[in-house]
Design an enzyme around this catalytic site. Structure first.
Site, mmCIF file in Angstrom:
data_model
loop_
_atom_site.group_PDB
_atom_site.id
_atom_site.type_symbol
_atom_site.label_atom_id
_atom_site.label_comp_id
_atom_site.label_asym_id
_atom_site.label_seq_id
_atom_site.Cartn_x
_atom_site.Cartn_y
_atom_site.Cartn_z
ATOM 1 N N ASP A 97 38.286 -48.461 -32.462
ATOM 2 C CA ASP A 97 39.257 -48.208 -33.527
ATOM 3 C C ASP A 97 40.450 -49.140 -33.307
ATOM 4 O O ASP A 97 40.527 -49.849 -32.310
ATOM 5 C CB ASP A 97 39.643 -46.727 -33.570
ATOM 6 N N ASP A 278 32.019 -40.464 -36.914
ATOM 7 C CA ASP A 278 32.436 -40.250 -35.526
ATOM 8 C C ASP A 278 33.300 -38.999 -35.530
ATOM 9 O O ASP A 278 33.921 -38.677 -36.549
ATOM 10 C CB ASP A 278 33.278 -41.414 -34.994
ATOM 11 N N CYS A 316 16.397 -25.692 -29.877
ATOM 12 C CA CYS A 316 16.855 -26.950 -29.293
ATOM 13 C C CYS A 316 15.957 -27.336 -28.117
ATOM 14 O O CYS A 316 15.640 -26.493 -27.279
ATOM 15 C CB CYS A 316 18.303 -26.801 -28.832
ATOM 16 N N CYS A 318 16.797 -29.754 -25.922
ATOM 17 C CA CYS A 318 17.591 -30.576 -25.003
ATOM 18 C C CYS A 318 17.364 -30.114 -23.560
ATOM 19 O O CYS A 318 16.899 -29.002 -23.323
ATOM 20 C CB CYS A 318 19.076 -30.545 -25.386
ATOM 21 N N CYS A 321 18.940 -26.597 -22.853
ATOM 22 C CA CYS A 321 18.273 -25.428 -23.428
ATOM 23 C C CYS A 321 16.904 -25.179 -22.800
ATOM 24 O O CYS A 321 16.415 -24.053 -22.779
ATOM 25 C CB CYS A 321 18.157 -25.579 -24.940
ATOM 26 N N HIS A 347 24.340 -30.545 -24.621
ATOM 27 C CA HIS A 347 23.712 -29.798 -25.718
ATOM 28 C C HIS A 347 24.315 -30.188 -27.073
ATOM 29 O O HIS A 347 23.586 -30.455 -28.030
ATOM 30 C CB HIS A 347 23.840 -28.278 -25.517
HETATM 31 ZN ZN LIG Z 1 20.312 -27.599 -26.385
#
Ligand SMILES: [Zn+2]
Length: 398
Positions: A97, A278, A316, A318, A321, A347
């Site tokens: 930025d 963003d 999820c 990930c 999880c 996560h």
């Molecule tokens: Zn997750």
């Protein structure tokens, strides 16, 4: 043959039922599928996550903050160490930025004139001055693939005459930014191309938005951003201005909505034709003990999760999880363990990047609404439930 050291944007498909677009940004450091979400790496770090973890969430383009890196450790030091990519150890693409947003939000610490802004550091009170040229030189030294214009962003509530003056100043400054970067907003001084994105201002005034877009689009830059939103205005007004501005920006250039937002804001804005996002929300919320799920936000640090065996979000996949329960993560927050914010960050970033992949997948099948309609319904119902539960909880109770 495409030049892998140059910047490009390709529109692959436009949604038949909305203004959404599927696209691809080619940058010297990574190919980035759009719509894309960029995690914010404020001071040379996406807070509480390693760059390897950030990469594994699917992120290929992240944001660095010029204001923070200029003050500490300094852009000259980063340039000496081979630029921001190498210095921080990030193999993907980078956008920086312009520091405009930060120096203007310092309030009484800054003074604006036609040539730039004088301000005091929030760290030690030392005096500094940014002009469009200075901002460009700092960003060139940092070496980002995408460099943002130095613009004048006003808070919500500014009068139309002040907003109008800021629009003209932003355009005037954009010409100076381009003069520093190079012809067409492209710079080839290093062994790869760095490009300039212009920023549309105009507050919540359609006439000013239209004027700003017309002035900057004329400059034929590699990309454009929608600035001056998510600065305190009501959400319906933010949506209206996003749609109004996106619709007027050149269709063949990437459109970046700066600093937005929650998952539902992103989905709504994709439908309006925005390609890039963003926001500090996923990482900031994570550090404060809040995670995002398909059913809205979940304040995992609350005691109600002390015995909850479920993962943060049962859909999820990930690494967090797959391994940990809400009960365990709640314990980490209540004990002040640093692993709590780290797990919540992984996560949340994974959730945002999965959302973007799902959006792109639905777009490529030309079935975007089949994904976005149920997603928005479920998110809103979950958020309404959460607000209701929070209202019913005793004040000060945990
Ligand atoms: Zn997750």
């Amino acid at each position: 043959m495409t030049d892998s050291t140059a910047f490009g944007f390709e529109r692959l498909l436009t949604d038949p039922d909305s203004a959404a677009r599927l696209g691809r940004l080619t940058t010297p450091h990574a190919v980035v599928d759009t719509p894309v979400f960029m995690p914010v790496g404020t001071a040379g770090t996406v807070k509480a996550a390693t760059f390897e973890q950030v990469w594994e969430t699917g992120s290929r383009l992240i944001l660095g903050n010029t204001y923070h890196l200029y003050l500490r450790p300094g852009h000259e030091l980063i340039a000496e160490k081979g630029g921001l990519h190498r210095y921080q150890g990030w193999d993907g693409a980078l956008l920086t930025d312009s520091a405009g947003y930060q120096v203007f939000s310092l309030g009484d610490l800054n003074k604006v004139d036609e040539d730039g802004v004088s301000f005091r550091s929030h760290l030690d009170g030392s005096r500094h001055r940014f002009t469009p040229k200075v901002s460009m030189e700092i960003q060139l030294a940092l070496g980002a693939d995408i460099i943002m214009a130095f613009d004048h962003c006003l808070p919500y509530g500014a009068s139309e005459s002040d907003v109008s003056a800021a629009v003209d100043r932003t355009t005037n400054w954009l010409h100076r930014c381009r003069d520093t970067i190079g012809p067409g907003g492209r710079n080839r001084d290093a062994d790869y191309e760095k490009v300039l994105f212009g920023i549309a201002q105009g507050g919540v005034f359609p006439e000013q938005r239209a004027r700003s877009v017309a002035q900057i689009a004329e400059m034929d830059l590699p990309g454009y951003a929608i600035g001056g939103l998510s600065v305190g205005e009501p959400i319906p007004l933010m949506r209206e201005m996003t749609a109004y501005t996106a619709d007027r920006l050149p269709a063949d250039r990437p459109r970046y909505l700066m600093g937005v937002g929650f998952p539902d804001d992103i989905v709504e804005s994709v439908l309006m034709g925005v390609d890039m996002f963003d926001c500090v929300l996923p990482t900031r919320m994570a550090r404060n003990g809040t995670v995002v799920t398909r059913d809205g936000r979940l304040v995992v640090k609350n005691s109600v999760y002390a015995r909850d065996d479920a993962p943060l979000d049962d859909a999820c996949d990930c690494p967090v999880c797959r391994r940990h329960s809400r009960a365990y993560i709640r314990h980490l927050f209540s004990a002040g363990e640093m692993l709590g914010p780290m797990l919540a960050t992984v996560h949340n970033l994974h959730f945002y990047q999965t959302l973007m992949r799902d959006i792109r997948g639905a777009l490529s099948r030309e079935r975007l609404r089949d994904f976005t309609d149920p997603f928005l319904t479920r998110w809103r119902e979950g958020e309404a439930e959460r607000r209701k539960a929070a209202r019913n909880a005793k004040p000060g109770g945990r």
